[in-house]
Design a protein around this motif. Sequence first.
Motif, PDB file in Angstrom:
ATOM      1  N   TYR A  36       0.848  -1.181   0.000  1.00 43.83           N
ATOM      2  CA  TYR A  36       0.000   0.000   0.000  1.00 43.83           C
ATOM      3  C   TYR A  36       0.893   1.244   0.000  1.00 43.83           C
ATOM      4  O   TYR A  36       2.026   1.226   0.483  1.00 43.83           O
ATOM      5  N   GLN A  38       0.818   5.479   1.005  1.00 45.59           N
ATOM      6  CA  GLN A  38       0.070   6.484   1.753  1.00 45.59           C
ATOM      7  C   GLN A  38       0.706   7.850   1.612  1.00 45.59           C
ATOM      8  O   GLN A  38       1.887   8.039   1.929  1.00 45.59           O
ATOM      9  N   GLY A  43      -5.759   8.197   3.448  1.00 49.57           N
ATOM     10  CA  GLY A  43      -5.665   6.801   3.831  1.00 49.57           C
ATOM     11  C   GLY A  43      -4.777   6.044   2.855  1.00 49.57           C
ATOM     12  O   GLY A  43      -4.531   6.493   1.742  1.00 49.57           O
ATOM     13  N   PRO A  44      -4.253   4.890   3.263  1.00 47.70           N
ATOM     14  CA  PRO A  44      -3.422   4.091   2.352  1.00 47.70           C
ATOM     15  C   PRO A  44      -4.192   3.682   1.097  1.00 47.70           C
ATOM     16  O   PRO A  44      -5.410   3.534   1.118  1.00 47.70           O
ATOM     17  N   PHE A  46      -4.121   0.859  -2.166  1.00 45.11           N
ATOM     18  CA  PHE A  46      -3.586  -0.399  -2.673  1.00 45.11           C
ATOM     19  C   PHE A  46      -2.722  -0.146  -3.905  1.00 45.11           C
ATOM     20  O   PHE A  46      -3.094   0.613  -4.811  1.00 45.11           O
ATOM     21  N   TYR A  87       3.836   0.578   2.553  1.00 42.85           N
ATOM     22  CA  TYR A  87       3.630  -0.485   3.528  1.00 42.85           C
ATOM     23  C   TYR A  87       3.590  -1.838   2.832  1.00 42.85           C
ATOM     24  O   TYR A  87       2.912  -2.002   1.818  1.00 42.85           O
ATOM     25  N   ARG A  91      -0.763 -11.203   5.098  1.00 42.46           N
ATOM     26  CA  ARG A  91      -1.896 -11.482   5.981  1.00 42.46           C
ATOM     27  C   ARG A  91      -1.501 -12.468   7.063  1.00 42.46           C
ATOM     28  O   ARG A  91      -0.931 -13.508   6.797  1.00 42.46           O
ATOM     29  N   LYS A  96      -6.858 -10.220  11.415  1.00 42.19           N
ATOM     30  CA  LYS A  96      -6.161  -8.947  11.355  1.00 42.19           C
ATOM     31  C   LYS A  96      -5.393  -8.796  10.060  1.00 42.19           C
ATOM     32  O   LYS A  96      -4.828  -9.737   9.537  1.00 42.19           O
ATOM     33  N   LEU A  97      -5.394  -7.591   9.529  1.00 37.99           N
ATOM     34  CA  LEU A  97      -4.496  -7.226   8.448  1.00 37.99           C
ATOM     35  C   LEU A  97      -3.562  -6.210   9.067  1.00 37.99           C
ATOM     36  O   LEU A  97      -3.939  -5.077   9.301  1.00 37.99           O
ATOM     37  N   VAL A  98      -2.337  -6.649   9.376  1.00 35.25           N
ATOM     38  CA  VAL A  98      -1.431  -5.854  10.203  1.00 35.25           C
ATOM     39  C   VAL A  98      -0.497  -5.024   9.334  1.00 35.25           C
ATOM     40  O   VAL A  98       0.206  -5.564   8.477  1.00 35.25           O
ATOM     41  N   PHE A  99      -0.482  -3.734   9.579  1.00 35.72           N
ATOM     42  CA  PHE A  99       0.436  -2.831   8.901  1.00 35.72           C
ATOM     43  C   PHE A  99       1.675  -2.634   9.768  1.00 35.72           C
ATOM     44  O   PHE A  99       1.564  -2.386  10.961  1.00 35.72           O
ATOM     45  N   GLY A 100       2.839  -2.721   9.167  1.00 28.88           N
ATOM     46  CA  GLY A 100       4.075  -2.409   9.864  1.00 28.88           C
ATOM     47  C   GLY A 100       4.318  -0.911   9.848  1.00 28.88           C
ATOM     48  O   GLY A 100       3.420  -0.126   9.550  1.00 28.88           O
ATOM     49  N   ALA A 101       5.528  -0.512  10.150  1.00 27.07           N
ATOM     50  CA  ALA A 101       5.859   0.909  10.236  1.00 27.07           C
ATOM     51  C   ALA A 101       5.973   1.560   8.864  1.00 27.07           C
ATOM     52  O   ALA A 101       5.860   2.776   8.735  1.00 27.07           O
TER      53      ALA A 101
END
Lengths: 109, 115
Positions: A36, A38, A43-44, A46, A87, A91, A96-101
């Motif tokens: 993604y 941003q 918002g982010p 795709f 990002y 999955r 949860k769909l977890v976003f890192g830093a």
Amino acid sequence: LAKTTQPISMDSYEGQEVNITCSHNNIATNDYITWYQQFPSQGPRFIIQGYKTKVTNEVASLFIPADRKSSTLSLPRVSLSDTAVYYCLARSYGNKLVFGAGTILRVKS
Amino acid sequence: GAGVSQSPSNKVTEKGKDVELRCDPISGHTALYWYRQSLGQGLEFLIYFQGNSAPDKSGLPSDRFSAERTGGSVSTLTIQRTQQEDSAVYLCASSPTHGVGEKLFFGSGTQLSVL
């Protein structure tokens, strides 16, 4: 959880190709790798998604080696407008769909 | 609408007040997510809906936070007795499916400022 690790930041110049690598050592068999983008105050959005080998669309390419423990987002001939946070997601188990830093990409003229 | 709509776009409130944040997902999208993003930070998962049910509420920071979704469409995130540390951008995303290969479509967020 399929944790992802990316560089914190990268600098590039207009017209160059940028490659951002993400590691996901414990990726699950069913996980897709998704990227993604941003921009500030948005918002982010795709960009691209893949499971293995190479995927290309009008914006970017995604390279995933056979072991799927890493992936590389390739942005051809970047411009100033590509300055953003990128990002990488894999999955995780469950919902949860977890976003890192994310990786801050700065494109300079 | 064409995309995910969030309202209000900005909300300033006083400490201790309750706030409601609204999300209108893309029509037909069954999955809906709430995330929180503090200044200069990444996205923090809050809650996920599949239809009207919330299989995963594990990201809600405290019992002051709650969310609901009605009619498989609009969702409301409520924060009671707001605290200054609640100040952040609250992002909503929807998806036509859930699971493998899912793609999220995000709104522009609600900037919440607690004074």
